[in-house]
Design a protein around this motif. Sequence first.
Motif, short mmCIF file in Angstrom:
data_model
loop_
_atom_site.label_atom_id
_atom_site.label_comp_id
_atom_site.label_asym_id
_atom_site.label_seq_id
_atom_site.Cartn_x
_atom_site.Cartn_y
_atom_site.Cartn_z
N GLY A 42 0.81 -1.23 0.00
CA GLY A 42 0.00 0.00 0.00
C GLY A 42 0.84 1.26 0.00
N ALA A 43 2.15 1.12 0.11
CA ALA A 43 3.02 2.31 0.14
C ALA A 43 3.18 2.89 -1.26
N SER A 44 3.40 4.19 -1.33
CA SER A 44 3.75 4.79 -2.62
C SER A 44 5.25 4.58 -2.82
N VAL A 45 5.58 3.78 -3.82
CA VAL A 45 6.97 3.41 -4.08
C VAL A 45 7.36 3.98 -5.43
N LEU A 46 8.41 4.76 -5.45
CA LEU A 46 8.92 5.31 -6.72
C LEU A 46 10.32 4.75 -6.96
N VAL A 47 10.48 4.13 -8.13
CA VAL A 47 11.78 3.60 -8.53
C VAL A 47 12.30 4.49 -9.65
N ILE A 48 13.56 4.91 -9.56
CA ILE A 48 14.12 5.74 -10.64
C ILE A 48 15.44 5.14 -11.12
N ASP A 49 15.72 5.39 -12.38
CA ASP A 49 16.99 4.95 -12.97
C ASP A 49 17.27 5.87 -14.15
N ARG A 50 18.55 6.01 -14.48
CA ARG A 50 18.84 6.90 -15.62
C ARG A 50 18.41 6.27 -16.94
N TYR A 51 18.26 4.93 -16.96
CA TYR A 51 17.78 4.24 -18.17
C TYR A 51 16.44 3.58 -17.88
N GLU A 52 15.73 3.22 -18.97
CA GLU A 52 14.50 2.45 -18.81
C GLU A 52 14.83 1.10 -18.19
N ILE A 53 13.85 0.48 -17.59
CA ILE A 53 14.07 -0.80 -16.92
C ILE A 53 14.56 -1.84 -17.94
N GLY A 54 15.72 -2.43 -17.64
CA GLY A 54 16.27 -3.48 -18.50
C GLY A 54 17.01 -2.98 -19.72
N GLU A 55 17.13 -1.66 -19.88
CA GLU A 55 17.70 -1.11 -21.12
C GLU A 55 19.19 -1.39 -21.24
N ARG A 56 19.92 -1.32 -20.13
CA ARG A 56 21.38 -1.36 -20.20
C ARG A 56 21.92 -2.53 -19.39
N GLN A 57 22.31 -3.60 -20.07
CA GLN A 57 22.84 -4.78 -19.38
C GLN A 57 24.10 -4.42 -18.60
N THR A 58 24.18 -4.90 -17.36
CA THR A 58 25.32 -4.50 -16.53
C THR A 58 26.29 -5.65 -16.25
N SER A 59 26.06 -6.83 -16.81
CA SER A 59 26.97 -7.93 -16.48
C SER A 59 26.87 -9.06 -17.49
N ALA A 60 27.64 -10.15 -17.23
CA ALA A 60 27.56 -11.34 -18.09
C ALA A 60 26.26 -12.10 -17.83
N CYS A 61 25.56 -11.69 -16.79
CA CYS A 61 24.24 -12.26 -16.49
C CYS A 61 24.26 -13.77 -16.33
N ALA A 62 25.13 -14.22 -15.43
CA ALA A 62 25.11 -15.63 -15.02
C ALA A 62 24.80 -15.66 -13.53
N CYS A 63 23.86 -16.51 -13.15
CA CYS A 63 23.38 -16.53 -11.76
C CYS A 63 23.04 -17.98 -11.42
N PRO A 64 23.19 -18.38 -10.15
CA PRO A 64 22.75 -19.73 -9.80
C PRO A 64 21.27 -19.93 -10.17
N THR A 65 21.00 -21.04 -10.87
CA THR A 65 19.62 -21.30 -11.33
C THR A 65 18.62 -21.29 -10.17
N PRO A 66 18.94 -21.86 -9.00
CA PRO A 66 17.95 -21.85 -7.92
C PRO A 66 17.52 -20.44 -7.52
N TRP A 67 18.41 -19.45 -7.69
CA TRP A 67 18.03 -18.07 -7.38
C TRP A 67 17.05 -17.53 -8.43
N LEU A 68 17.28 -17.88 -9.69
CA LEU A 68 16.35 -17.39 -10.73
C LEU A 68 14.98 -18.02 -10.53
N ASP A 69 14.96 -19.28 -10.13
CA ASP A 69 13.68 -19.94 -9.84
C ASP A 69 13.00 -19.24 -8.66
#
Length: 393
Positions: A42-69
């Motif tokens: 119920g809180a008013s939550v504002l998220v800001i970033d200099r780019y649109e969400i997902g626009e600028r990849q920041t890594s090789a994007c490898a993560c333990p599968t159980p975390w993605l699940d």
Amino acid sequence: MTVRATSRGAQRTSLEGTRAEVLICGASFAGLAAARELAGSGASVLVIDRYEIGERQTSACACPTPWLDAMGVSDSIKQELPFMTFTTPTGAARYRLPWSWSSFDYRQLCELLWEQCGDACFETAKVESVGEPRSDGLIDVVTDRGTLSAPLVVDALGWRRVLSSPHYQPPEAPLSRGLEVHPDHDYSGDALDIWIERSIVRRGYGWRVPAGDEARIGVGSYDPNQHVKEPTVELAERLDRDAVAYQGNWFPHRLRAATEDQIFFAGDSAGHCFPLSGEGIRTAFYFGIACGRELRAVIEGRRDRTAALTAYEAFNSEHKRPFAIALALQRLIPALPPRLLTALLRVIGRQAIVDRAFGWYLDQAAPQFAEAQSDPRTPGRSSDAPALAGAGR
Ligand SMILES: Cc1cc2nc3c(=O)[nH]c(=O)nc-3n(C[C@H](O)[C@H](O)[C@H](O)COP(=O)(O)OP(=O)(O)OC[C@H]3O[C@@H](n4cnc5c(N)ncnc54)[C@H](O)[C@@H]3O)c2cc1C
């Protein structure tokens, strides 16, 4: 070529005076994990970033599968990698892990996280600094679209720790540097490949992360003074791949305070990236969730802000030991003679030892944390939150 989605010029209307209950700066792994914990609060939550969400990849994007699940983002997986290989100048070892890595699509993962963030609002804005302290408990955040304020503010802006003073500045700060290329690849490898060779990088490692139709090939140096472009090109050439689609950044290798001047810090901004491995996605999720839970406790009246800051800092401190162990190994391993390193990698390669070592490593930020509820939640309370003027979704 990068397709720029972020609005510019006239589309960037002023956000001056916008007020939220929670202001999360940074919409990548840590920021979105924190926002996700506030869904239905119920809180008013504002998220800001200099780019649109997902626009600028920041890594090789490898993560333990159980975390993605556990984060509900398995649909973003491009390739599952049950094995790791380690190559040194004098040999190689291949391990079957007790869990697998997965490479994922950054944009899709961010979108899937954002879908879980309930009624949170998002705006593009470049954060410049924190404002002067106020007497009413609100915290001002100065951006290129005006000054925003909230009683609860999170810096999930990455290694620069923008809302702290002074900012981190490489090469003096305890930061590593990484650069990778993303050539097309129809290689059906099943392993996350690591090279520990001084001829590639004196103190660091090279990697190849297969991700379906592309490979992410890069080099990380623990020494921020060592440039990694040449080594990255050399590794790509060695693997017979073109050095195209560059992407690089700094990443921290020392845990920092997770709170400062009433502000919460999560992810790289608090040094939540494991030394040695440079793995910072899972830890950004982990600490982002912990931070989000503390924010929620304040929203629901179970703690005040000071108690939430104290609890979050204590949680951060509980993790000093594994971060210190990883930092000690980061210093030791590059100093080992290659033959000794190869021999050690082979000894560790016994399945029982691999299971134990990698099981311990995953446990330091275990995926069960994403599901565990440390505090009972009250379902979305009726909001008496201040208006989120000017903040569209
Ligand atoms: C080349 C490379 C490869 C890597 N590969 C892996 C890997 O495979 N697996 C892994 O676990 N870790 C990897 N890492 C480390 C990992 O990228 C970071 O630890 C992780 O991204 C940290 O997440 P975060 O959400 O804290 O910060 P970030 O992902 O850096 O996100 C920060 C967000 O803040 C925004 N931002 C920054 N400054 C501003 C500002 N002034 N105003 C507004 N917005 C701003 C950015 O646009 C971004 O969206 C890699 C790092 C590098 C450099």
